[in-house]
Design a protein around this motif. Structure first.
Motif, PDB file in Angstrom:
ATOM      1  N   VAL A 203       0.854  -1.192   0.000  1.00 31.36           N
ATOM      2  CA  VAL A 203       0.000   0.000   0.000  1.00 31.36           C
ATOM      3  C   VAL A 203       0.888   1.239   0.000  1.00 31.36           C
ATOM      4  O   VAL A 203       1.921   1.282   0.663  1.00 31.36           O
ATOM      5  CB  VAL A 203      -0.965   0.009   1.203  1.00 31.36           C
ATOM      6  N   GLN A 204       0.475   2.221  -0.788  1.00 36.36           N
ATOM      7  CA  GLN A 204       1.226   3.469  -0.905  1.00 36.36           C
ATOM      8  C   GLN A 204       0.238   4.625  -0.999  1.00 36.36           C
ATOM      9  O   GLN A 204      -0.926   4.437  -1.387  1.00 36.36           O
ATOM     10  CB  GLN A 204       2.122   3.435  -2.148  1.00 36.36           C
ATOM     11  N   SER A 205       0.695   5.806  -0.655  1.00 41.72           N
ATOM     12  CA  SER A 205      -0.147   6.990  -0.801  1.00 41.72           C
ATOM     13  C   SER A 205      -0.346   7.333  -2.269  1.00 41.72           C
ATOM     14  O   SER A 205       0.616   7.338  -3.060  1.00 41.72           O
ATOM     15  CB  SER A 205       0.484   8.183  -0.086  1.00 41.72           C
ATOM     16  N   ALA A 211       6.266   3.796  -6.522  1.00 41.56           N
ATOM     17  CA  ALA A 211       6.456   2.346  -6.419  1.00 41.56           C
ATOM     18  C   ALA A 211       5.248   1.606  -6.984  1.00 41.56           C
ATOM     19  O   ALA A 211       5.394   0.611  -7.710  1.00 41.56           O
ATOM     20  CB  ALA A 211       6.695   1.948  -4.969  1.00 41.56           C
ATOM     21  N   HIS A 212       4.049   2.082  -6.655  1.00 42.97           N
ATOM     22  CA  HIS A 212       2.824   1.476  -7.175  1.00 42.97           C
ATOM     23  C   HIS A 212       2.805   1.503  -8.698  1.00 42.97           C
ATOM     24  O   HIS A 212       2.565   0.473  -9.366  1.00 42.97           O
ATOM     25  CB  HIS A 212       1.607   2.217  -6.632  1.00 42.97           C
ATOM     26  N   ASP A 213       3.087   2.654  -9.278  1.00 40.09           N
ATOM     27  CA  ASP A 213       3.028   2.780 -10.731  1.00 40.09           C
ATOM     28  C   ASP A 213       4.142   1.995 -11.408  1.00 40.09           C
ATOM     29  O   ASP A 213       3.955   1.441 -12.499  1.00 40.09           O
ATOM     30  CB  ASP A 213       3.099   4.258 -11.126  1.00 40.09           C
ATOM     31  N   SER A 214       5.314   1.922 -10.768  1.00 45.62           N
ATOM     32  CA  SER A 214       6.410   1.114 -11.310  1.00 45.62           C
ATOM     33  C   SER A 214       6.015  -0.357 -11.350  1.00 45.62           C
ATOM     34  O   SER A 214       6.290  -1.065 -12.332  1.00 45.62           O
ATOM     35  CB  SER A 214       7.677   1.301 -10.458  1.00 45.62           C
ATOM     36  N   TRP A 215       5.363  -0.826 -10.276  1.00 47.93           N
ATOM     37  CA  TRP A 215       4.924  -2.224 -10.231  1.00 47.93           C
ATOM     38  C   TRP A 215       3.867  -2.495 -11.289  1.00 47.93           C
ATOM     39  O   TRP A 215       3.937  -3.510 -11.997  1.00 47.93           O
ATOM     40  CB  TRP A 215       4.381  -2.542  -8.850  1.00 47.93           C
ATOM     41  N   ALA A 250       0.892  -9.918  -4.344  1.00 43.46           N
ATOM     42  CA  ALA A 250      -0.462 -10.275  -4.766  1.00 43.46           C
ATOM     43  C   ALA A 250      -1.220  -9.079  -5.304  1.00 43.46           C
ATOM     44  O   ALA A 250      -1.995  -9.195  -6.266  1.00 43.46           O
ATOM     45  CB  ALA A 250      -1.238 -10.891  -3.603  1.00 43.46           C
ATOM     46  N   ASP A 251      -1.022  -7.901  -4.687  1.00 38.83           N
ATOM     47  CA  ASP A 251      -1.716  -6.698  -5.128  1.00 38.83           C
ATOM     48  C   ASP A 251      -1.006  -5.488  -4.543  1.00 38.83           C
ATOM     49  O   ASP A 251      -0.248  -5.590  -3.575  1.00 38.83           O
ATOM     50  CB  ASP A 251      -3.191  -6.724  -4.689  1.00 38.83           C
TER      51      ASP A 251
END
Length: 321
Positions: A203-205, A211-215, A250-251
């Protein structure tokens, strides 16, 4: 850069034995009622630096040779990574310089100075602070310590998850806040070896989603860095940690800063636990995405407690009441 293995995590646990006792993981029925799941809070907020990263700092410093220790280390951080390096450097007698973006959290800055490290404020954000740190390390011949691209940091942090799966081997999911991603990478490493049925969810802000967008994209990206949660305030993905996330995560969920604030309040009210913004992000994911976790047994990692006085005074109490 060789990715760490489960053997490295076990070796790190041996290194840390006698320095850091296992942290507690407790369930709070009032918190369960608030979020609709059985929640186990892993209390990394009780570490001597107030955050989980001390595990990585001690592991990394223990592995340096005599010449590297004499030359010193240079790190860049918004706070908890900085305290980790400063704490470990003091323990091992290693000169330590930390670069923080200008006008840092005063609580974290004071803690770094109290541990004897040199603190330099430079840059508007982590990207600029990292550039300054790199220049200082080159000038002095010191070891530059990345915020996430360090196998020893991930191996040290992985000891958290060795404890989690020993304390609760039947978890449905573990939810991990992400800045640079060392915690989530460590969770993926340990879960793959010891608890392959447990979902690791990051989880990220949404205000700092690098990091979320890179993943999601499968490649390293830079993104605007606007979150108030300093521990999540990273403007780009890191190669080492993203490799683990792509293989085992997983997500990856996003939450807004208001929900992070609501989670901080719930932890205070229902779990009697002080958490900084990043430390409450795992619980914020349960609040923002309730159907993902309904009636499941979930561990959330309270990664840190180093909230400033201003942060605590501005918690959105009404939204969580």
């Amino acid at each position: 850069m060789r990715p760490p293995t489960i053997s490295d995590a076990l070796a790190a646990r041996h290194t840390l034995a006698g320095q850091l006792p296992p942290t507690p993981m407790w369930n709070y029925p009032a918190l369960d009622a608030s979020v609709g799941a059985e929640v186990l809070v892993k209390h990394e907020n009780v570490q001597p630096t107030g955050a989980f990263k001390v595990r990585g700092g001690l592991t990394l410093l223990a592995g340096l040779d005599a010449d590297e220790r004499a030359a010193g280390i240079v790190g860049y951080s918004t706070g908890n990574h900085a305290q980790s390096l400063a704490y470990a450097a003091k323990r091992y007698g290693v000169p330590c310089t930390i670069v923080m973006p200008t006008d840092p959290n005063p609580t974290k800055a004071a803690a770094v100075r109290a541990l004897g490290a040199e603190l330099i404020e430079a840059g508007r954000d982590m990207t600029e602070a990292a550039e300054r740190a790199r220049g200082i390390a080159e000038e002095r011949g010191s070891r530059l310590v990345s915020a996430a691209d360090e196998p020893a940091l991930v191996a040290g942090v992985a000891t958290t998850y060795l404890e989690i799966f020993e304390q609760a081997p039947d978890l449905d999911a573990v939810v991990v806040p992400v800045g640079g991603g060392s915690g989530a990478a460590a969770a993926c490493l340990v879960a793959a070896a010891l608890a392959p049925r447990c979902r690791v969810i990051a989880v990220q802000s949404a205000a700092s989603p690098a990091a979320h967008d890179s993943w999601r994209a499968g490649t390293l990206l830079s993104r605007p860095n606007r979150t108030r949660a300093e521990g999540l305030a990273i403007g780009s993905g890191f190669a080492l940690t993203q490799g683990f996330l792509r293989s085992h995560l997983a997500d990856f969920l996003l939450v807004d800063d208001a929900t992070i604030g609501a989670a901080q309040w719930l932890l205070l009210r229902d779990a009697h636990t002080l958490a900084e913004g990043a430390g409450a992000a795992g619980l914020a994911a349960l609040i923002a995405h309730p159907t993902v976790f309904t009636d499941q047994r979930v561990a959330v990692v309270c990664t840190g407690a180093n909230a400033s006085e201003h942060e605590l005074r501005t918690l959105p109490l009404a939204t969580a009441a």
